[in-house]
Design an enzyme around this catalytic site. Sequence first.
Site, PDB file in Angstrom:
ATOM      1  N   ARG A 175       0.833  -1.217   0.000  1.00 24.92           N
ATOM      2  CA  ARG A 175       0.000   0.000   0.000  1.00 24.92           C
ATOM      3  C   ARG A 175       0.858   1.254   0.000  1.00 24.92           C
ATOM      4  NH1 ARG A 175      -2.022   0.749   6.137  1.00 24.92           N
ATOM      5  NH2 ARG A 175      -0.576  -0.677   7.136  1.00 24.92           N
TER       6      ARG A 175
ATOM      7  N   SER B 280      -4.705   4.648   5.782  1.00 29.80           N
ATOM      8  CA  SER B 280      -4.532   3.247   5.403  1.00 29.80           C
ATOM      9  C   SER B 280      -4.054   3.098   3.971  1.00 29.80           C
ATOM     10  CB  SER B 280      -5.858   2.493   5.572  1.00 29.80           C
ATOM     11  OG  SER B 280      -6.251   2.479   6.921  1.00 29.80           O
TER      12      SER B 280
ATOM     13  N   GLU C 141     -18.920   4.559  -0.216  1.00 28.46           N
ATOM     14  CA  GLU C 141     -18.173   4.010  -1.353  1.00 28.46           C
ATOM     15  C   GLU C 141     -18.978   4.024  -2.647  1.00 28.46           C
ATOM     16  OE1 GLU C 141     -18.589   2.453   1.568  1.00 28.46           O
ATOM     17  OE2 GLU C 141     -16.595   2.560   2.470  1.00 28.46           O
TER      18      GLU C 141
ATOM     19  N   PHE D 117     -14.423  -3.092   0.280  1.00 28.06           N
ATOM     20  CA  PHE D 117     -15.330  -1.981  -0.007  1.00 28.06           C
ATOM     21  C   PHE D 117     -15.131  -1.436  -1.421  1.00 28.06           C
ATOM     22  CE2 PHE D 117     -14.120  -1.354   4.660  1.00 28.06           C
ATOM     23  CZ  PHE D 117     -14.987  -2.352   5.066  1.00 28.06           C
TER      24      PHE D 117
ATOM     25  N   HIS E 102      -5.516  -3.711   1.604  1.00 29.05           N
ATOM     26  CA  HIS E 102      -5.951  -4.656   2.642  1.00 29.05           C
ATOM     27  C   HIS E 102      -6.693  -5.857   2.047  1.00 29.05           C
ATOM     28  CE1 HIS E 102      -4.815  -1.190   4.929  1.00 29.05           C
ATOM     29  NE2 HIS E 102      -5.153  -1.701   6.093  1.00 29.05           N
TER      30      HIS E 102
ATOM     31  N   ASP F 241      -8.347  -7.760  11.943  1.00 27.88           N
ATOM     32  CA  ASP F 241      -9.721  -7.263  11.766  1.00 27.88           C
ATOM     33  C   ASP F 241     -10.704  -8.386  11.434  1.00 27.88           C
ATOM     34  OD1 ASP F 241      -9.265  -4.672  12.408  1.00 27.88           O
ATOM     35  OD2 ASP F 241      -9.202  -3.915  10.356  1.00 27.88           O
TER      36      ASP F 241
ATOM     37  N   ARG G 291      -1.890  -4.968   3.146  1.00 29.36           N
ATOM     38  CA  ARG G 291      -1.604  -4.190   4.347  1.00 29.36           C
ATOM     39  C   ARG G 291      -0.211  -4.439   4.937  1.00 29.36           C
ATOM     40  NH1 ARG G 291      -2.906  -5.560  10.106  1.00 29.36           N
ATOM     41  NH2 ARG G 291      -2.644  -3.628  11.262  1.00 29.36           N
TER      42      ARG G 291
END
Lengths: 317, 281
Positions: free
Chosen positions: A13, A40, A61, A86, A112, A120, A170
Amino acid sequence: MKKYTDTGKNDTRSGFGAGLTELGRTNPNVVALCADLVGSLKMQDFIDENPERFFQVGIAEANMMGIAAGLTIGGKIPFTGTFANFSTGRVYDQIRQSIAYSGKNVKICASHAGLTLGEDGATHQILEDIGLMKMLPGMTVINPCDYNQTKAATIAIAEYDGPVYLRFGRPKVANFTPADQKFEIGKAILLNEGKDVTIIATGHLVWEALQAAEQLEEKGISAEVINIHTIKPLDEAAILASVGKTGCVVTAEEHNILGGLGESVARTLTHNHPAPQEFVATMDTFGESGTPEQLMEKYGLNAAAIVKASEKVIKRK
Amino acid sequence: MSDTQQLQDFVTQVRRDIVRQVHKVNSGHPGGSLGCAEFLSVLYQEVMHRKEGFDMDGIDEDLFFLSNGHISPVFYSVLARSGYFPVEELNTFRLIDSRLQGHPTTHEGLPGVRIASGSLGQGLSVALGAANAKKLNGDSHLVYSLHGDGELQEGQNWEAIMYAAAKKIDNLISTVDRNYQQIDGCTDDVLPMGNLVEKFKAFGWEVLEIEKGNDIDQIREGLNKAKSLTGKGKPVAIMLNTEMGHGVDFMMGSHKWHGVAPNDEQLEKALAQNPETLGDY
């Protein structure tokens, strides 16, 4: 076998963020959108340098995808940023109608992805996104393997006219591809030549494939390793040339066995050159909480799993 | 064109086009199309600043986005009669190999269409993006959009409505076709949306109502008023009170003609109520 060195662990990322920052300086038509995940997605440098070209849409989104489609009308090249979950399933119909079917030049940048999101848990760990996106007519699907390649891919997709799904992750992972390597969409990269088995990997599994090839070499098995960073369009010529030589293949991806890279490779082989194939992928399951390493171990997505699959597929020749 | 009678003739011909398109293929959406005939005619014939020809980017001209894509028959008729493509092409509506798909799309390259629509609730976001692009390009032209009222049940609209006011998208005029009808019945029976004027206002929009949304003079006045409200830091909404099926007596005011084509006899009746003006295709 050819040696690859980790020049210092980094996250893919951040490669995206660095690529976007460079685009901000070099391409005035590039604009960026984010749905409340600037940190992020590592987009802050782009925002600092180009505040007027950044659109914070909030946790919305669907609206983001539509705004991105609209921005292309007027010549902008929008890069959307949010988590892979998302960026795809949550907004599939928006992407399908307003971007893919409408042929809009939107770059859907998704962080991610996969199990390595970690703690998560499964609500955020999408393992179906490659399948979802590759099924959309006209959509290019790219899953680079490390920081350098993600940066190069981010820059390259701005030059390509059409919708793109760019998938990255991530955790900090090995950074081993050359910083100056030009990224060619749809062009596989042969990382190691071998004769007994072809290992075709994408994303975080490419480094694992190289580790697996080293371990196989110690066992007297010569593995060819191919980095498929572009899942669609797939470099079928590179796959067929390699499997034509080795006679079997292992595919490795941080994705569900259904709908991923492995199925694309299987289809290519079935059409042209049927050969034994083993799949390193998640087995039609959701993920769970844990560290990235624990999860990749538990769900069989690491070098050890690739070694095992290679030994198995060679026996099936 | 500014003469009301000339515009009324245009609208009457558009009505003929709508029912003839839908009748020929025995499918399509005549009700909402008829209800928006005056609005789209005034918009394209008088209000929008449009360049000759068509290019996707639409720089230095006003843009229009149809979010409720199922009213494609009226959109196609107005586009054709405004010069975007040959009027004869209306003959190909919904046929195989046609550029006039059931719902509008850019996929076949039909001039005048800049986004696919049909899956509801997406057009406002697209219009916002285009409005943002105009601002970035220093292009002072406006973006227009049209939405069904039932369509506002889709949540994406409210993301977009919130965004538009928060980000001061003041080069946008979004119109809601408030006909109180949707496929399953009256909107107040299916899912009441309450006071839409107050809702838009509460989200920070300038809102004006056109009481008679099938009256050319009122539409003209309303759109000009809306234009005068742009550039002042707020997006502008028009609540356009139309009658579904307007201009064909047996279709008027009923959701039953949302997505049903007239038969031969019904077509003749509808055409008799809307005599040919500009020439049938």
